[in-house]
Design a protein around this motif. Structure first.
Motif, PDB file in Angstrom:
ATOM      1  N   UNK A 164       5.436   3.591 -13.523  1.00  0.00           N
ATOM      2  CA  UNK A 164       4.309   4.284 -14.148  1.00  0.00           C
ATOM      3  C   UNK A 164       3.134   4.500 -13.192  1.00  0.00           C
ATOM      4  N   UNK A 165       3.286   4.065 -11.941  1.00  0.00           N
ATOM      5  CA  UNK A 165       2.188   4.157 -10.974  1.00  0.00           C
ATOM      6  C   UNK A 165       2.273   5.455 -10.180  1.00  0.00           C
ATOM      7  N   UNK A 166       1.134   5.970  -9.739  1.00  0.00           N
ATOM      8  CA  UNK A 166       1.136   7.158  -8.873  1.00  0.00           C
ATOM      9  C   UNK A 166       1.847   6.852  -7.550  1.00  0.00           C
ATOM     10  N   UNK A 167       2.387   7.880  -6.937  1.00  0.00           N
ATOM     11  CA  UNK A 167       3.136   7.716  -5.693  1.00  0.00           C
ATOM     12  C   UNK A 167       2.284   7.208  -4.542  1.00  0.00           C
TER      13      UNK A 167
ATOM     14  N   UNK B 146     -13.438   2.393  -6.943  1.00  0.00           N
ATOM     15  CA  UNK B 146     -12.775   3.085  -5.840  1.00  0.00           C
ATOM     16  C   UNK B 146     -13.629   4.229  -5.296  1.00  0.00           C
ATOM     17  N   UNK B 147     -14.285   4.965  -6.170  1.00  0.00           N
ATOM     18  CA  UNK B 147     -15.106   6.075  -5.673  1.00  0.00           C
ATOM     19  C   UNK B 147     -16.232   5.597  -4.750  1.00  0.00           C
ATOM     20  N   UNK B 148     -17.037   4.586  -5.144  1.00  0.00           N
ATOM     21  CA  UNK B 148     -18.046   4.108  -4.197  1.00  0.00           C
ATOM     22  C   UNK B 148     -17.435   3.474  -2.938  1.00  0.00           C
ATOM     23  N   UNK B 149     -16.258   2.885  -3.071  1.00  0.00           N
ATOM     24  CA  UNK B 149     -15.575   2.322  -1.899  1.00  0.00           C
ATOM     25  C   UNK B 149     -15.204   3.438  -0.920  1.00  0.00           C
TER      26      UNK B 149
ATOM     27  N   UNK C 172      -5.718   9.412  -9.858  1.00  0.00           N
ATOM     28  CA  UNK C 172      -4.861  10.250  -9.014  1.00  0.00           C
ATOM     29  C   UNK C 172      -5.701  11.104  -8.058  1.00  0.00           C
ATOM     30  N   UNK C 173      -6.794  11.638  -8.579  1.00  0.00           N
ATOM     31  CA  UNK C 173      -7.705  12.434  -7.742  1.00  0.00           C
ATOM     32  C   UNK C 173      -8.313  11.568  -6.633  1.00  0.00           C
ATOM     33  N   UNK C 174      -8.714  10.350  -6.986  1.00  0.00           N
ATOM     34  CA  UNK C 174      -9.298   9.443  -5.999  1.00  0.00           C
ATOM     35  C   UNK C 174      -8.270   8.994  -4.954  1.00  0.00           C
ATOM     36  N   UNK C 175      -7.030   8.854  -5.377  1.00  0.00           N
ATOM     37  CA  UNK C 175      -5.983   8.469  -4.429  1.00  0.00           C
ATOM     38  C   UNK C 175      -5.741   9.566  -3.396  1.00  0.00           C
ATOM     39  N   UNK C 176      -5.854  10.805  -3.824  1.00  0.00           N
ATOM     40  CA  UNK C 176      -5.734  11.926  -2.884  1.00  0.00           C
ATOM     41  C   UNK C 176      -6.901  11.918  -1.897  1.00  0.00           C
ATOM     42  N   UNK C 177      -8.084  11.643  -2.419  1.00  0.00           N
ATOM     43  CA  UNK C 177      -9.272  11.559  -1.570  1.00  0.00           C
ATOM     44  C   UNK C 177      -9.129  10.395  -0.589  1.00  0.00           C
ATOM     45  N   UNK C 178      -8.586   9.275  -1.053  1.00  0.00           N
ATOM     46  CA  UNK C 178      -8.379   8.105  -0.192  1.00  0.00           C
ATOM     47  C   UNK C 178      -7.409   8.442   0.933  1.00  0.00           C
ATOM     48  N   UNK C 179      -6.352   9.137   0.603  1.00  0.00           N
ATOM     49  CA  UNK C 179      -5.358   9.528   1.604  1.00  0.00           C
ATOM     50  C   UNK C 179      -5.999  10.409   2.672  1.00  0.00           C
TER      51      UNK C 179
END
Length: 140
Positions: free
Chosen positions: A112-115, A43-46, A83-90
C-alpha cells in the motif's frame, strides 16, 4: 609508591588527551543529514531545510535521509499529498525511508506504500548506525 601513582596518573592523562584528539580529528568529507520523524506532515518543512542546507553547504553537502517511524505510518497509504512530496524529495536528492517495525505494528501493508518509499527493517537501529557514521541527526 609515589612513583607508581605518578606513572599511573601520567598514563591516564596521556590516554585522556589522546582520546580528545581523536574526537577532534573526526571530520567527515561531506555533511550528511538524517531526520527521524514521527509525523509525515513534517516532510514539507524538512524538504525546505534540505534545500537550504544544500545551498549553504555547497560542495560539502552529502546525503539527506528521512526515516518515518511510529503511528504516522498509518497515514501513508493513498496519501496524495505525500506522493507529491515524495516526488519533490526525489528531485532534491532526499531519500525517504519507512520503518518496517512500525508498518508491522500498525498493520500497514508494504504493497500500500508509494514506490518512492524505501522500507528499512528497523528505523531506530538504522538511524543510530548512520549517526555512528557521522550523520548529523535530528528527531522531530
Amino acid at each position: 609508591m609515589k612513583r607508581s601513582i605518578i606513572y599511573l596518573s601520567a598514563i591516564c592523562f596521556l590516554f585522556i588527551g589522546t582520546t580528545a584528539l581523536k574526537a577532534q580529528d573526526f571530520n567527515p568529507k561531506k555533511n550528511n543529514y538524517l531526520i527521524l520523524s514521527k509525523n509525515i506532515r513534517q516532510i514539507e518543512p524538512v524538504l525546505l531545510t534540505a534545500h537550504e542546507l544544500a545551498a549553504e553547504d555547497n560542495e560539502e553537502y552529502g546525503d539527506f535521509y528521512v526515516i518515518i517511524c511510529g503511528k504516522t505510518v498509518k497515514d501513508i497509504p493513498n496519501n496524495e499529498d505525500l506522493k507529491r512530496l515524495l516526488e519533490k524529495a526525489k528531485a532534491r536528492h532526499v531519500s525517504i525511508f519507512v520503518c518496517g517495525i512500525s508498518l508491522s505494528k500498525f498493520n500497514v501493508s508494504p504493497e500500500d506504500l508509494p514506490e518512492n518509499l524505501t522500507i528499512i527493517e528497523n528505523g531506530i537501529l538504522y538511524g543510530l548506525q548512520l549517526s555512528k557514521k557521522g550523520f548529523i541527526t535530528l528527531t522531530i
